[in-house]
Design a protein around this motif. Structure first.
Motif, mmCIF file in Angstrom:
data_model
loop_
_atom_site.group_PDB
_atom_site.id
_atom_site.type_symbol
_atom_site.label_atom_id
_atom_site.label_comp_id
_atom_site.label_asym_id
_atom_site.label_seq_id
_atom_site.Cartn_x
_atom_site.Cartn_y
_atom_site.Cartn_z
ATOM 1 N N MET A 78 8.155 -2.421 7.132
ATOM 2 C CA MET A 78 6.802 -2.263 7.677
ATOM 3 C C MET A 78 5.913 -1.480 6.717
ATOM 4 N N GLU A 79 6.482 -0.485 6.048
ATOM 5 C CA GLU A 79 5.708 0.284 5.072
ATOM 6 C C GLU A 79 5.261 -0.618 3.919
ATOM 7 N N LEU A 80 6.163 -1.440 3.419
ATOM 8 C CA LEU A 80 5.810 -2.339 2.315
ATOM 9 C C LEU A 80 4.710 -3.302 2.742
ATOM 10 N N GLY A 81 4.841 -3.855 3.945
ATOM 11 C CA GLY A 81 3.801 -4.748 4.452
ATOM 12 C C GLY A 81 2.472 -4.032 4.626
ATOM 13 N N SER A 82 2.528 -2.808 5.142
ATOM 14 C CA SER A 82 1.304 -2.033 5.362
ATOM 15 C C SER A 82 0.613 -1.679 4.054
ATOM 16 N N PHE A 83 1.399 -1.300 3.047
ATOM 17 C CA PHE A 83 0.801 -0.960 1.756
ATOM 18 C C PHE A 83 0.006 -2.137 1.200
ATOM 19 N N ASN A 84 0.537 -3.332 1.331
ATOM 20 C CA ASN A 84 -0.172 -4.509 0.828
ATOM 21 C C ASN A 84 -1.353 -4.873 1.717
ATOM 22 N N TYR A 85 -1.170 -4.795 3.028
ATOM 23 C CA TYR A 85 -2.247 -5.147 3.955
ATOM 24 C C TYR A 85 -3.424 -4.190 3.837
ATOM 25 N N LEU A 86 -3.132 -2.910 3.728
ATOM 26 C CA LEU A 86 -4.186 -1.896 3.638
ATOM 27 C C LEU A 86 -4.720 -1.715 2.221
ATOM 28 N N GLU A 87 -4.182 -2.515 1.284
ATOM 29 C CA GLU A 87 -4.596 -2.482 -0.120
ATOM 30 C C GLU A 87 -4.413 -1.093 -0.730
ATOM 31 N N ARG A 88 -3.247 -0.486 -0.471
ATOM 32 C CA ARG A 88 -2.928 0.832 -1.001
ATOM 33 C C ARG A 88 -2.040 0.749 -2.241
ATOM 34 N N VAL A 89 -1.892 -0.443 -2.806
ATOM 35 C CA VAL A 89 -1.126 -0.644 -4.035
ATOM 36 C C VAL A 89 -2.073 -1.174 -5.099
ATOM 37 N N ARG A 90 -1.642 -1.108 -6.348
ATOM 38 C CA ARG A 90 -2.515 -1.526 -7.457
ATOM 39 C C ARG A 90 -2.924 -2.990 -7.374
ATOM 40 N N GLU A 91 -1.992 -3.844 -7.011
ATOM 41 C CA GLU A 91 -2.285 -5.269 -6.892
ATOM 42 C C GLU A 91 -1.847 -5.749 -5.510
ATOM 43 N N PRO A 92 -2.688 -5.512 -4.481
ATOM 44 C CA PRO A 92 -2.306 -5.885 -3.129
ATOM 45 C C PRO A 92 -2.165 -7.406 -2.988
ATOM 46 N N SER A 93 -1.252 -7.792 -2.147
ATOM 47 C CA SER A 93 -0.980 -9.210 -1.948
ATOM 48 C C SER A 93 -0.940 -9.528 -0.459
ATOM 49 N N PRO A 94 -1.874 -10.338 0.030
ATOM 50 C CA PRO A 94 -1.816 -10.752 1.435
ATOM 51 C C PRO A 94 -0.520 -11.508 1.737
ATOM 52 N N TYR A 95 -0.018 -12.246 0.746
ATOM 53 C CA TYR A 95 1.238 -12.972 0.937
ATOM 54 C C TYR A 95 2.386 -11.999 1.197
ATOM 55 N N LEU A 96 2.499 -10.947 0.371
ATOM 56 C CA LEU A 96 3.569 -9.969 0.561
ATOM 57 C C LEU A 96 3.398 -9.206 1.871
ATOM 58 N N ALA A 97 2.160 -8.900 2.235
ATOM 59 C CA ALA A 97 1.925 -8.217 3.510
ATOM 60 C C ALA A 97 2.468 -9.064 4.653
ATOM 61 N N CYS A 98 2.154 -10.336 4.649
ATOM 62 C CA CYS A 98 2.632 -11.248 5.686
ATOM 63 C C CYS A 98 4.145 -11.406 5.621
ATOM 64 N N TYR A 99 4.687 -11.534 4.431
ATOM 65 C CA TYR A 99 6.124 -11.715 4.240
ATOM 66 C C TYR A 99 6.916 -10.551 4.829
ATOM 67 N N TYR A 100 6.525 -9.329 4.482
ATOM 68 C CA TYR A 100 7.264 -8.164 4.952
ATOM 69 C C TYR A 100 7.134 -7.978 6.468
ATOM 70 N N VAL A 101 5.943 -8.199 7.002
ATOM 71 C CA VAL A 101 5.763 -8.049 8.443
ATOM 72 C C VAL A 101 6.536 -9.117 9.205
ATOM 73 N N ASN A 102 6.611 -10.311 8.651
ATOM 74 C CA ASN A 102 7.387 -11.377 9.290
ATOM 75 C C ASN A 102 8.876 -11.100 9.297
ATOM 76 N N ILE A 103 9.364 -10.390 8.300
ATOM 77 C CA ILE A 103 10.793 -10.028 8.286
ATOM 78 C C ILE A 103 11.117 -9.218 9.545
ATOM 79 N N VAL A 104 10.255 -8.269 9.868
ATOM 80 C CA VAL A 104 10.487 -7.427 11.038
ATOM 81 C C VAL A 104 10.272 -8.226 12.316
ATOM 82 N N ALA A 105 9.241 -9.062 12.327
ATOM 83 C CA ALA A 105 8.917 -9.820 13.538
ATOM 84 C C ALA A 105 10.005 -10.820 13.912
ATOM 85 N N CYS A 106 10.712 -11.338 12.927
ATOM 86 C CA CYS A 106 11.733 -12.355 13.184
ATOM 87 C C CYS A 106 13.063 -11.768 13.643
ATOM 88 N N GLU A 107 13.204 -10.471 13.619
ATOM 89 C CA GLU A 107 14.468 -9.862 14.027
ATOM 90 C C GLU A 107 14.503 -9.570 15.490
#
Length: 79
Positions: A50-79
């Motif tokens: 969730m932290e990795l997804g949030s960092f990308n979604y909130l654009e708190r990383v140097r090169e934020p990626s909407p794809y990675l934000a969705c990917y990481y959040v989906n990992i948690v949602a699918c469990e």
């Protein structure tokens, strides 16, 4: 214990670096690194994912990626 590879400790450090609490300076790069290490050590660590997804979604990383934000959040949602 984080430097010895304990995933929950790395995840907690990620939160501290992200928020700048408990004597840690706010540092998005270190927070992202610690969350990445926690996820690499234990891919069932939902908090780190969730932290990795949030960092990308909130654009708190140097090169934020909407794809990675969705990917990481989906990992948690699918469990």
């Amino acid at each position: 214990s984080a430097n010895l590879g304990y995933a929950p400790a790395n995840s907690q450090l990620a939160i501290f670096y992200f928020s700048g609490r408990h004597g840690f300076e706010e540092d998005a790069d270190k927070a992202y690194f610690r969350a990445s290490v926690a996820f690499a050590l234990d891919n069932t660590n939902d908090e780190a994912v969730m932290e990795l997804g949030s960092f990308n979604y909130l654009e708190r990383v140097r090169e934020p990626s909407p794809y990675l934000a969705c990917y990481y959040v989906n990992i948690v949602a699918c469990e």
